[in-house]
Write a protein that holds these residues in place. Structure first.
Motif, PDB file in Angstrom:
ATOM      1  N   HIS A   1       0.501   5.964  -6.941  1.00 13.20           N
ATOM      2  CA  HIS A   1      -0.080   7.133  -6.223  1.00 13.20           C
ATOM      3  C   HIS A   1       0.578   8.217  -6.789  1.00 13.20           C
TER       4      HIS A   1
ATOM      5  N   ASN B   1       0.843  -1.247  -0.108  1.00 18.05           N
ATOM      6  CA  ASN B   1      -0.162   0.063  -0.117  1.00 18.05           C
ATOM      7  C   ASN B   1       0.877   1.133   0.075  1.00 18.05           C
ATOM      8  N   PHE B   2       0.207   2.405  -0.387  1.00 17.70           N
ATOM      9  CA  PHE B   2       1.143   3.715  -0.508  1.00 17.70           C
ATOM     10  C   PHE B   2      -0.049   4.855  -0.178  1.00 17.70           C
TER      11      PHE B   2
ATOM     12  N   ARG C   1      -7.006  -1.610  -5.491  1.00 17.52           N
ATOM     13  CA  ARG C   1      -6.154  -2.572  -5.719  1.00 17.52           C
ATOM     14  C   ARG C   1      -6.928  -3.671  -6.928  1.00 17.52           C
TER      15      ARG C   1
ATOM     16  N   GLU D   1      -5.581   5.767  -0.867  1.00 15.48           N
ATOM     17  CA  GLU D   1      -4.788   4.712  -0.519  1.00 15.48           C
ATOM     18  C   GLU D   1      -4.531   3.831  -1.996  1.00 15.48           C
ATOM     19  N   THR D   2      -3.630   3.248  -2.336  1.00 18.36           N
ATOM     20  CA  THR D   2      -3.435   2.420  -3.593  1.00 18.36           C
ATOM     21  C   THR D   2      -4.225   1.092  -3.511  1.00 18.36           C
ATOM     22  N   ARG D   3      -4.175   0.787  -2.006  1.00 12.96           N
ATOM     23  CA  ARG D   3      -4.960  -0.529  -1.832  1.00 12.96           C
ATOM     24  C   ARG D   3      -6.618  -0.409  -2.125  1.00 12.96           C
ATOM     25  N   SER D   4      -6.816   0.737  -1.921  1.00 16.57           N
ATOM     26  CA  SER D   4      -8.379   0.979  -1.941  1.00 16.57           C
ATOM     27  C   SER D   4      -8.834   0.810  -3.824  1.00 16.57           C
TER      28      SER D   4
END
Lengths: 346, 346, 346, 346
Positions: D244, A200-201, D289, D284-287
């Motif tokens: 990001h 994550n970032f 993914r 967040e990047t994971r949001s």
């Protein structure tokens, strides 16, 4: 041998202090306190120290800190403030790794840390512990406020541009920074769980971060005037250690004439812990992992824009290594004593 | 459309349920409860669901769970137990993702989960929700105890060896397993912080882990006799998702005659979510990431030793995907409905 | 000061040697060779060494290795073999970090490493460099085959059980091991790309791994008889450094009578780099990160089963640290010289 | 059902295309080519696709691409260029995921990609495939140049500020970006090995990156004038997926009057794949993914400075998902067909 005490050794800056001090040739750790863990051998909490640190955590009362030459506070904000007066009176030198003695403006402190400052007189005496910019004051200090992790990298990156007046538009500096997760400490929190932070970032603290006022206070000191404004934007890296700062400053016509590479090399010539890399470099955080070194590269990607890349280990040069560097200075030891360990790569 | 409720949707099995159910063609989520977060839109906690899940968390009272067709409990142990009787009486089917309805022996439950079991009669009725080994019972169940993440992989890996009597020495099975950190849930704990779990590997639960008795209970059921003993040794992988089980069983002379590859392929022929890989394979956890698939490879590295490698996603086939698979069976839907998503690689 | 040369310093064992030797009080590195990178300053490849290692890579011809006291080979398999005779003749001591001098049976070597062994006489003289099991022979050695990373941990974990005859069924040992990715070296390969190895876990080498015959050769030497067979199953951890071995051995009735904890403590009493942890412990790889320490915990999870957990840093005690430990012994230095650095945690 | 071919399916954009297209309701994949892997079942290379993709790689000759409705090029730069003319003549629609049809200036293409552009006429016809900014042109296109991963996020982040003339100083935009390692593709390279990229962070491409000219070309198109200059600074995140972007623009007095939040919401109202987050957010990047979604938050951290935070999955919205979105538009399907999968979190 210096007798050294550590207050609050259960966090990451605490264990990093123990790693460094247990290998320091001029130091004997005499006490490490934790109210919560009193009685527990330090090595039971941190097996990495088994066989190297034989101490157990003690209560502050048992610790006899007044008999130490130096006491480090690796505690939450507010603890050093409460104990400083007594220790100073006993002739103990103090290095606070928290924020109690960083911000000179008590109103700013109260705003960002949510508590009143209880000893403004000592705050007035305290010295900001960034040796590369403040070495002589640290040598003479009884009490040092150890810099924040981000502010260390941002100051060292902008200082060469700000020291000479008129090179950059200091009113619109940008510090786009990123830190490994250990910067958040060893607190049980959802946001820094592995499953939240890995792969994550993100930016964080986008409405304002405590290190912003510290950065601006110190950059103003470096520049010698108040018209400095640096936007500070931290991001979270899925890595344990490491801070990377990407700094932007608009160059004035005068600044566009300057040889930036030479400016940086001149500024840090002879500094044992600052490495100005060759032109065109992009330093990696792992190149300073577990070391006290800061690496810096300066670029001019647009004719009127300077970009500075800075890496440090947030727990070492960004916290405990820098604190030991300050200790060395305050106590008349060689500044590099116990701090020359080579970065761990890979 | 089935009306589905979720009790306790703030953890990782909760958000995984939401991910799956929000894309399920035969389901409408009508309520998701959290006492602590009541009023908060689900998508505010999990931005991944913005635009896809419009619900807010509600208190259990507001949730009207009795009007649901199915209720999932994605809660700490003990919660489902307290609410099951009332919901069953209202005709609601229940799937508990916690451990309340896994262990048939209430004494074992109390020993490992530290609380008395308050509804042994319902426990007696509850069906263990591992479709590949228990499909028909699940179809007819009113209440299902959804398997633990590790036990799913261990059972599916050992089952072909245990179903035929006399192939292995069942008294000394070894399940050397490893799980991603999300298996520990979304609780604020030091041990699962990024800075603790990243770049690290360790065994844990070495004095006994809750999934041990569950594994042994179920392997005995598969084998059809009580002389089964499986040592279960979990390890922690610095990864978010994924379970990898390396299973060892000593082969009897009869077992040494068997064609293990064929045994496994026959056992799982036609199973939509079990993939028996070609001889010589080593499945990777990422090959099932975010999917409901289990991949298995069987080896015979010594003449009298079978080794089985199993991978699954602990949050999907190891928890929420399996729960939806059970729901599909219990409610007469196609078993694969909403569950055929392809693994995410890389 | 010892004059030390390194052949092939561009890989991870090379840079780890440089990290250690550049901080070693009794050593001067006089040459580091790389045909491919000849002329390149070492610190240009590894910025972590900027300011600490001033050497450039040289061709083997320029390196004057014959003038060294010790030469390390941190090269692919086969290189040391080709240069050993000449260096030995010049009175140079040799430590090979590759596999040329590990396997005593040249047929086994040729089978697993795909090349003929060209100097079986030197192989006959070479000493296996695991100091805890072979200290006196190393002291007197002119040439040492430095152990593989996995074999180091497996031998140290099983040795206390095998040294006393009759404690375990040595014919069915299991070594279920896991390594960080740096064990695969710094070669450009798809399988060890970040996007392949991160967030993943798998077994590998399931059809046979080179460290298997080395492990069995050495365990037989420890046991003193040939009826030892250890199944070795390596797995890949998404971490840079660290090996974790979970070892299983069936206890004989005699073994069930033994006090295993005492057995291990007695075996390693006084060893500076082996830490037998308290009963019930589960060592973590990070607790030895970047250090030369091995930590071991022994368990008896079933009455007739011993389980041993072992951690080491694969690049340090598993490679370069162990090589320096051997050098210290071979050259009459204190065995711990330059190797007492504290693990880096977090 | 559309008949779809994929040229060069062995890389990460290839496997992501396969993941998406194998679940797409309106598509049948008829061929996937790889000269090097011809004959190999796709699922042997990517076990994640076992049971879902039955194709084997074929040579381009066997692939009968001319019979496809659409062909994707997931190839190195230069391949699409060589085959486009023939396929277009056969009535096949083309989507190139490489850079052959992104840069309109062939001199720029040759400078950054090191090869001459062999079909400038087709380049002239090709449409830049960013649907949110270019939807109608894509609908009518025979050939689409699919945007680079970074440029997608930078364009979507800056577009609302540039579309209305006079809001920002477009001559000094800064795009401080960071990408997961999969952006570098599945090539065997030292720089992207796990042991190099993990636990690390750095800027790269600091002397100029290929996505810089693409970003500037497209931002000029959005702004409608040539006085746009954006500095693009990429960084490498130790994560597999995710981009990001932290974007900075100085606001003019007119821009300082604007309601930036409203500006962004108006710009992207109704867009199925762009999520403008509430004021104060940090995506967040994971949001996002493994999804086709872009999330954007706009801030004004200084009175005359806009900061835009953008996240996307580099392999999905940054590559293969966007390509399928373009295919849907070009072929008259619902734009969201096959693309509504929910992000995978955690």
């Amino acid at each position: 041998m210096l007798k050294v005490g550590i207050v609050g050794g259960t966090g990451y800056t605490g264990v990093e202090l123990l790693r460094i001090l247990s290998q320091h040739p001029g130091v004997r750790i005499t006490a490490i306190t934790s109210r919560k863990e009193a009685g527990l051998p330090v090595a039971d909490m941190y097996p990495s120290l088994r066989g190297r640190v034989d101490l157990a955590f003690t209560t502050p009362d048992e610790a006899r800190l007044a008999e130490c030459d130096v006491v480090f506070f690796a505690t939450p904000h507010g603890v050093a403030m409460a104990q400083a007066r007594e220790l100073l009176a006993a002739g103990v030198k103090i290095i606070d790794l928290a924020a109690d003695f960083r911000l000179k403006d008590t109103a700013e402190f109260e705003k960002w840390y949510g508590m009143p400052h209880t000893c403004p007189d000592i705050l007035g005496e305290a010295v900001y512990g960034l040796p590369e910019l403040n070495r002589e004051a640290i040598r003479g200090a009884r009490i040092v406020g150890n810099p924040g992790c981000y502010p260390t990298s941002v100051q060292l990156g902008f200082a060469p541009l700000l020291r000479t007046p008129g090179l950059v538009d200091a009113s619109h500096l940008i510090a786009n920074c990123a830190s490994g997760v250990s910067g958040a400490g060893r607190k049980a929190e959802v946001a820094t769980l592995f499953s939240e932070a890995a792969d994550n970032f993100k930016a964080y603290g986008v409405k304002g971060h405590r290190h912003g006022p510290e950065i601006n206070q110190q950059l103003r000191a470096v520049a010698g005037h108040a018209d400095v404004h640096c936007l500070f934007v931290p991001h979270l890296i899925p890595a344990i250690r490491g801070i990377h700062s990407t700094l932007y400053a608009r160059l004035t016509p005068q600044g566009q004439e300057a040889d930036l590479q030479k400016l940086f090399e001149d500024c840090y010539r002879g500094e044992p812990f600052v490495d100005v890399m060759p032109a065109g470099s992009a330093p990696e955080t792992r190149s300073v992992r577990a070391s006290n070194i800061v690496r810096i590269a300066v670029h001019r990607p647009m004719p009127d824009l300077a970009m500075v890349l800075v890496v440090e280990d947030n727990l070492t040069k960004g916290a405990s290594g820098q604190a030991v560097q300050c200790m060395n200075l305050m106590c008349g030891l060689d500044e590099t004593a116990g701090l020359m360990f080579v970065p761990v790569l890979p």
